[in-house]
Scaffold this active site. Structure first.
Site, PDB file in Angstrom:
ATOM      1  CG  PHE A 149      -0.180   0.334   2.697  1.00  0.00           C
ATOM      2  CD1 PHE A 149      -0.031   1.711   2.996  1.00  0.00           C
ATOM      3  CD2 PHE A 149       0.354  -0.780   3.312  1.00  0.00           C
ATOM      4  CE1 PHE A 149       0.770   1.918   3.982  1.00  0.00           C
ATOM      5  CE2 PHE A 149       0.965  -0.191   4.454  1.00  0.00           C
ATOM      6  CZ  PHE A 149       1.219   0.951   5.033  1.00  0.00           C
ATOM      7  CE  LYS A 173      -2.622  -8.876  -3.993  1.00  0.00           C
ATOM      8  NZ  LYS A 173      -3.215  -7.866  -2.875  1.00  0.00           N
ATOM      9  CD  GLU A 176      -5.450  -6.766   0.170  1.00  0.00           C
ATOM     10  OE1 GLU A 176      -5.866  -7.533   1.074  1.00  0.00           O
ATOM     11  OE2 GLU A 176      -4.537  -6.447  -0.427  1.00  0.00           O
ATOM     12  NE  ARG A 177      -3.715  -2.447   4.587  1.00  0.00           N
ATOM     13  CZ  ARG A 177      -2.539  -2.587   5.464  1.00  0.00           C
ATOM     14  NH1 ARG A 177      -1.760  -1.554   5.804  1.00  0.00           N
ATOM     15  NH2 ARG A 177      -2.457  -3.620   6.197  1.00  0.00           N
ATOM     16  CB  SER A 226       5.771  -7.382   6.320  1.00  0.00           C
ATOM     17  OG  SER A 226       4.843  -8.539   6.167  1.00  0.00           O
ATOM     18  CB  CYS A 281      10.533  -0.353   2.966  1.00  0.00           C
ATOM     19  SG  CYS A 281      11.101  -0.063   1.168  1.00  0.00           S
ATOM     20  CD  GLU A 383       9.112  -2.323   8.227  1.00  0.00           C
ATOM     21  OE1 GLU A 383       9.530  -1.722   7.280  1.00  0.00           O
ATOM     22  OE2 GLU A 383       8.651  -3.494   7.702  1.00  0.00           O
TER      23      GLU A 383
END
Length: 499
Positions: A149, A173, A176-177, A226, A281, A383
């Site tokens: 996201f 893909k 979804e956010r 992640s 990140c 993190e």
């Protein structure tokens, strides 16, 4: 209510699964759209379309593929403002930060416009008696990308630009956010002249991810997210016979030497730690001052700088950062802050409880600052991915060097110093994949490549640059001889040599 669908075979297609998800406006906390979540049937439709279209696309010469990317670049630049506003409305980052998201992706597209040069192979004339050897790079077939996201424009372009330029079909893909910008990028690629089926978007959750990893016709998968999920994607994808690059999490450190320009370092640190609400990140959530005097001076300047930060809605031109992406993520970040307190770190600035007038239901978190964090604390080891900066004090250069080198993540690190010898020693010895010297967020330019070490990256290839070209292609070696009419005789039974 706006409905967000897959983009398959050049048009929007509703999901057959019947499952949906909510897309929020992080500024208000309200649902703004419904996302139709797909399943294996939706993926099968996209793969079938890609499988039919890819051979024709691969047969087009690289110059013509590059022309599509050139046209896409022009369209993206023309639509920059609208795309940035759409991105900010779903992610929450401020408009200028959204433009940066788009531009860093666009730089990879620009790099891929030189694909005719990058696909050139090697040639050896006279490798043996009358024998020539040459190599060629060919596409894999169908690739897929699973993106996070936090960069809904940049990371998809990091993946699909080199994949498509090298002659592959690509199925994206996205998260979804914030799924709308990935859909829009696909539309612009089609408008630029890309044939139907070469770039498609499918939406979904873990069910769709697993379908991608298991599909026998998908040759390669690129992932960013992640570390735990990256490791899962890597293992499952490789077990299914795929080529996989999976980029994971990070805990980037900024080392502040006693001779550093503290004012410049603090300005950089505040931006790198709190920009985009820390949802990067390559954010810099850990600062390591060397020596107690450096630590005290740094802390004083950081507190003053944090006090001037403006948190606001994503459309606020004066805001340094906006809300985090969801209510669940806000709660997770706040729990990590409490964990740091419980473990004994000193919470110097507490960003919890922040409320923006008129947007009380928005997913806002104020900036937080910890001091006297130690390496044994879970809040240091993991993190946080939010607007939280931690001070870990080091006695000397060696202790400071050891902190990022021994951490489970190895994505990025920065060193602030005026000493060339210290910088050279640090860059050679630190066990981290990307290093900045007086640069807080050392994301490499598009013609190099992006990738961390240790649990920050799984797989043998980095993102974009020539590493990306290698990942999305396979090398074919040809050894050829044109007979002059002589017979081989008994030598045909002996393993060939070039003597």
């Amino acid at each position: 209510m706006r409905i967000i669908d897959h983009l398959i075979a050049g048009g929007f297609a509703g999901a057959e699964s019947g499952r949906t998800g909510d897309v929020f406006d992080p500024n208000t906390g309200q649902v703004q759209a419904t996302l139709r979540l797909g399943d294996k049937a939706a993926l099968d439709a996209a793969v079938a379309t890609a499988k039919a279209a890819q051979p024709g696309w691969a047969a087009i010469n690289p110059q013509r593929r590059a022309r599509v990317l050139f046209r896409f670049k022009e369209l993206l630049e023309q639509n920059m403002q609208a795309l940035a506003e759409l991105l900010s409305a779903e992610h929450g980052k401020v408009i200028d930060d959204s433009k940066g998201d788009l531009l860093r992706g666009l730089e990879v597209v620009e790099f891929c416009c030189s694909i005719p040069h990058m696909l050139k192979g090697e040639y050896s004339q006279g490798a043996g008696p009358g024998i020539d050897v040459y190599s060629m790079r060919q596409p894999l077939g169908i690739g897929a990308g699973i993106t996070p996201f936090n960069f809904p424009a940049m990371i998809p372009m990091w993946m699909f630009a080199p994949a498509i330029a090298t002659g592959n079909a690509f199925i994206l893909k996205p998260s979804e956010r914030d799924p709308s910008v990935p859909n829009r990028l696909c539309e612009l690629m089609l408008e630029a002249g890309l044939p139907d089926g070469i770039l498609q978007v499918v939406h979904g959750d873990k069910e769709m991810v697993d379908a991608i990893l298991d599909h026998p016709d998908i040759a390669a998968v690129s992932f960013v997210g992640s570390s735990d999920i990256a490791h899962y994607v890597y293992k499952r994808g490789v077990a299914a016979g795929k080529r996989v690059q999976a980029m994971g999490g990070a805990k980037n450190h900024g080392i502040i030497m006693p001779d550093a320009d503290l004012d410049a370092a603090v300005s950089d640190l505040v931006g790198a730690a709190y920009g985009s609400a820390g949802e990067r990140c390559m954010a810099l959530p850990v600062v390591v001052p060397v020596g107690e005097e450096t630590a005290e001076r740094l802390r004083e300047k950081l507190v003053a700088a944090i006090g001037t930060l403006r948190v606001g809605v994503s459309t606020d031109r004066d805001a340094q950062y906006g809300p985090v992406v969801t209510a669940a993520h806000k709660a997770k970040v706040e729990q990590w802050i409490q964990t740091g307190v419980d473990e004994g770190a000193e919470l110097v600035v507490d960003g919890r409880g922040f409320s923006l007038q008129g947007h009380e239901q928005g997913f806002f978190i104020g900036p937080s600052l910890f001091d006297r964090v130690t390496p044994d604390m879970r809040a240091y080891q993991e993190e946080i991915f939010g607007p939280v900066l931690q001070i870990v004090r080091a006695r000397d250069f060696e202790e400071a060097l050891a902190l990022p080198s021994q951490h489970q993540y190895g994505n990025g690190v920065a060193l602030y110093t005026r000493n060339g010898h210290a910088a050279r020693e640090f860059t050679q010895r630190v066990q981290v994949g990307m290093v900045g010297i007086n640069v807080p967020i050392p994301v490499p330019v598009a013609y190099h490549s992006f990738g961390g070490w240790k649990r920050s990256s799984f797989g043998d290839h980095n993102q974009y640059g020539m590493e990306g070209i290698r990942f999305w292609t396979k090398t074919k070696l040809v050894t050829q001889r044109w007979p002059d009419g002589g017979a081989s005789g008994d030598s045909a039974f002996i393993i060939p040599t070039m003597g």
